[in-house]
Design an enzyme around this catalytic site. Structure first.
Site, PDB file in Angstrom:
ATOM      1  N   THR A   2       0.968  -1.294   0.071  1.00 43.08           N
ATOM      2  CA  THR A   2       0.062   0.163  -0.016  1.00 43.08           C
ATOM      3  C   THR A   2       0.938   1.245   0.120  1.00 43.08           C
ATOM      4  O   THR A   2       0.601   2.236  -0.737  1.00 43.08           O
ATOM      5  CB  THR A   2      -0.987   0.023   1.181  1.00 43.08           C
ATOM      6  OG1 THR A   2      -1.854  -1.254   0.974  1.00 43.08           O
ATOM      7  CG2 THR A   2      -1.847   1.227   1.183  1.00 43.08           C
ATOM      8  N   ASN A   4      -5.775 -10.144  -7.199  1.00 46.30           N
ATOM      9  CA  ASN A   4      -5.598 -11.001  -6.233  1.00 46.30           C
ATOM     10  C   ASN A   4      -7.108 -11.774  -5.883  1.00 46.30           C
ATOM     11  O   ASN A   4      -7.150 -12.903  -5.178  1.00 46.30           O
ATOM     12  CB  ASN A   4      -5.558  -9.651  -4.832  1.00 46.30           C
ATOM     13  CG  ASN A   4      -6.530  -8.573  -4.921  1.00 46.30           C
ATOM     14  OD1 ASN A   4      -6.394  -7.786  -6.023  1.00 46.30           O
ATOM     15  ND2 ASN A   4      -7.450  -8.460  -4.061  1.00 46.30           N
ATOM     16  N   GLN A  10       0.774 -10.351  -6.045  1.00 49.07           N
ATOM     17  CA  GLN A  10       0.304 -11.633  -6.152  1.00 49.07           C
ATOM     18  C   GLN A  10       1.409 -12.413  -7.136  1.00 49.07           C
ATOM     19  O   GLN A  10       1.181 -13.669  -6.901  1.00 49.07           O
ATOM     20  CB  GLN A  10      -0.941 -11.597  -6.545  1.00 49.07           C
ATOM     21  CG  GLN A  10      -1.945 -10.940  -5.437  1.00 49.07           C
ATOM     22  CD  GLN A  10      -2.188 -11.684  -4.118  1.00 49.07           C
ATOM     23  OE1 GLN A  10      -1.643 -12.748  -4.011  1.00 49.07           O
ATOM     24  NE2 GLN A  10      -2.732 -11.003  -3.575  1.00 49.07           N
ATOM     25  N   SER A  32       4.823  -6.949  -1.403  1.00 50.15           N
ATOM     26  CA  SER A  32       4.302  -7.230   0.282  1.00 50.15           C
ATOM     27  C   SER A  32       4.740  -8.382   0.626  1.00 50.15           C
ATOM     28  O   SER A  32       4.426  -9.378   0.031  1.00 50.15           O
ATOM     29  CB  SER A  32       2.832  -6.934   0.148  1.00 50.15           C
ATOM     30  OG  SER A  32       2.478  -7.192   1.245  1.00 50.15           O
ATOM     31  N   GLY A  33       5.459  -8.528   1.857  1.00 46.58           N
ATOM     32  CA  GLY A  33       6.241  -9.613   2.266  1.00 46.58           C
ATOM     33  C   GLY A  33       5.236 -10.554   2.782  1.00 46.58           C
ATOM     34  O   GLY A  33       5.336 -11.949   2.583  1.00 46.58           O
ATOM     35  N   THR A  49      13.404   4.779  10.852  1.00 50.62           N
ATOM     36  CA  THR A  49      14.204   3.629  11.393  1.00 50.62           C
ATOM     37  C   THR A  49      13.799   2.447  10.687  1.00 50.62           C
ATOM     38  O   THR A  49      12.630   2.098  10.700  1.00 50.62           O
ATOM     39  CB  THR A  49      14.112   3.953  12.811  1.00 50.62           C
ATOM     40  OG1 THR A  49      14.448   5.006  13.285  1.00 50.62           O
ATOM     41  CG2 THR A  49      14.921   2.597  13.441  1.00 50.62           C
ATOM     42  N   CYS A  70     -10.279  -8.678  -0.452  1.00 53.84           N
ATOM     43  CA  CYS A  70      -9.786  -9.061   0.878  1.00 53.84           C
ATOM     44  C   CYS A  70      -9.599  -8.173   2.045  1.00 53.84           C
ATOM     45  O   CYS A  70      -9.298  -8.437   2.901  1.00 53.84           O
ATOM     46  CB  CYS A  70      -8.429  -9.747   0.506  1.00 53.84           C
ATOM     47  SG  CYS A  70      -7.285  -8.872  -0.111  1.00 53.84           S
TER      48      CYS A  70
HETATM   49  N1  PLP Z   1      -2.128  -5.272  -3.970  1.00 57.73           N
HETATM   50  C1  PLP Z   1      -2.489  -6.526  -4.002  1.00 57.73           C
HETATM   51  C2  PLP Z   1      -2.771  -7.295  -5.337  1.00 57.73           C
HETATM   52  C3  PLP Z   1      -2.775  -7.065  -2.786  1.00 57.73           C
HETATM   53  O1  PLP Z   1      -3.224  -8.246  -2.611  1.00 57.73           O
HETATM   54  C4  PLP Z   1      -2.574  -6.410  -1.614  1.00 57.73           C
HETATM   55  C5  PLP Z   1      -2.928  -6.938  -0.226  1.00 57.73           C
HETATM   56  O2  PLP Z   1      -3.993  -7.044   0.162  1.00 57.73           O
HETATM   57  C6  PLP Z   1      -1.842  -5.104  -1.662  1.00 57.73           C
HETATM   58  C7  PLP Z   1      -1.659  -4.273  -2.934  1.00 57.73           C
HETATM   59  C8  PLP Z   1      -1.724  -4.308  -0.389  1.00 57.73           C
HETATM   60  O3  PLP Z   1      -0.474  -4.964   0.170  1.00 57.73           O
HETATM   61  P1  PLP Z   1      -0.117  -4.523   1.733  1.00 57.73           P
HETATM   62  O4  PLP Z   1      -1.062  -5.393   2.611  1.00 57.73           O
HETATM   63  O5  PLP Z   1       1.264  -4.780   1.834  1.00 57.73           O
HETATM   64  O6  PLP Z   1      -0.321  -3.061   2.176  1.00 57.73           O
END
Ligand code: PLP
Length: 370
Positions: free
Chosen positions: A70, A149, A177, A194-195, A232, A314
């Site tokens: 995000t 997703n 994804q 995203s980890g 940090t 989600c």
């Molecule tokens: N983009 C996609 C395709 C996702 O599935 C997600 C997670 O829900 C995000 C972005 C956001 O990622 P994060 O949870 O690391 O902010």
């Protein structure tokens, strides 16, 4: 519990946790500190940067660690908008993740212009529509969700990037994804990760910024990450992300998903598999059970110990009709009968077989109530 909700988040890999623990237990240092412990933390961050770069085929200096996708997505939009105000247009799709959609809305509120590309029944954009949208050469950014997703549909990113570059636009791919599931085979300018979607913890992520592109940081302050992301550093998180990247080098197969879908369809032939014949992730199964209520199915499956999700987004618990299925031309009733099952390398074939019988039991139970 049989956990089939990997697109929402994945369990932390034990090897990732193991790599992180010393940076909680033994070494509390700030990576900017000049003492030995600080230098050790710095070294660990730089080796995680190498691991991350190796996974995505970039150079270590092109990786910026963030709090997650995000933040990465927000940073890209803000940077491009700020550095190239004359390039007013953003091109994106109707099937983005909420982070992309909200950034597009902000782009427009800030005086920019947004072109939202539609998708076909398979969830794929039309490259002719993209070419037409790029014609004016006023496009600053083409920002596209690489793999969806909800449905797992994979956009033709190589063609998208080539076309955008021909017209002088920068390209951002939300590759959240894709990691560990499909090859990152396109040359883009920015890539968000995203980890927690590939067995690292929540709250850590990365942004790839091509060294050929200028970048304005979203977060300013102490000048960490070479001035590209102040704050940090989350040393254990970054170390975990690096380890997870190393483990994700081998992409997973579609064996579990294929077995799940074929077992299910042979017993419940009315099931609709979204984008069945389109390029899609080997680990995502978006299924409509016509006439059955997905919310009811979710409750029954939860009681039976199967974790999955509705076809809708989600990020909230709400069951709004999915904007993704809507863009693919499905109506609200169809969307309300859709469930998403998403697998990871931590699932087993035994779990798949057990999940199929639990899904069928839930479906029969609901149908008997109709
Ligand atoms: N983009 C996609 C395709 C996702 O599935 C997600 C997670 O829900 C995000 C972005 C956001 O990622 P994060 O949870 O690391 O902010």
């Amino acid at each position: 519990m049989i956990y089939l909700d990997a697109n929402a988040t994945t369990p932390v890999d034990p090897a990732v946790l193991e790599a992180m623990l010393p940076f909680w237990r033994e070494n509390p240092a700030n990576a900017s500190a000049s003492h030995a412990a600080g230098r050790k933390a710095r070294k660990a961050i730089e080796s995680a940067r190498e691991q991350m770069a190796a996974l995505i085929g970039g150079e270590a200096r092109e990786i910026v660690f963030t709090s997650g996708a995000t933040e990465s997505i927000n940073a890209v939009h803000a940077s491009v908008r700020h550095l190239w105000p004359e390039k007013r247009r953003l091109i994106t799709t109707k099937t983005e993740h909420a982070a992309g959609l909200e950034c597009a809305e902000r782009w427009e509120h800030g005086g920019g212009e947004v072109r939202m590309l539609g998708v076909d029944r398979n969830g794929l954009i039309d490259l002719t529509e993209l070419r037409e949208a790029l014609q004016s050469n006023a496009t600053g950014l083409v920002s596209i969700l690489w793999a969806n997703n909800e449905t797992g549909v994979i956009q033709p990113m190589r063609e998208i990037a080539d076309m955008a570059h021909e017209h002088g636009a920068l390209v951002h791919a939300d590759a959240v994804q894709m990691i560990g599931k499909a090859p990152l085979d396109a040359k883009v300018d920015f890539l968000s990760l995203s980890g927690h979607k590939f067995h690292a913890p929540k709250g850590i992520g990365a942004l790839f910024v091509s060294q050929s592109v200028r970048f304005e940081p979203l977060l300013i302050g102490g000048g960490q990450e070479g001035g590209r992301r102040s704050g940090t550093e989350n040393v254990p998180g970054i170390v975990g992300l690096g380890k997870a990247a190393e483990l994700a080098m081998a992409t997973c197969s579609s064996e579990l998903r294929d077995a799940f879908e074929s077992q299910l369809v042979s017993e419940w032939p009315e099931v609709v598999i979204h984008a069945r014949h389109a390029p899609r992730l080997p680990t995502t199964s978006s299924l409509c059970f016509p006439g059955l209520d997905a919310a009811g199915m979710l409750i029954l499956l939860d009681q039976a110990g199967v974790a999955c999700s509705a076809g809708s987004a989600c990020h909230t618990a709400s069951l709004h009709p999915s904007h993704v299925l809507e863009a693919m031309g499905y109506d609200a009733r169809h969307a309300a009968s859709t469930l998403r099952f998403s697998f990871s390398r931590m699932n087993t074939m035994t779990e798949v077989t057990e999940a199929v019988s639990k899904v069928l039991r839930a479906a029969h139970k609901l149908r008997d109530l109709l």
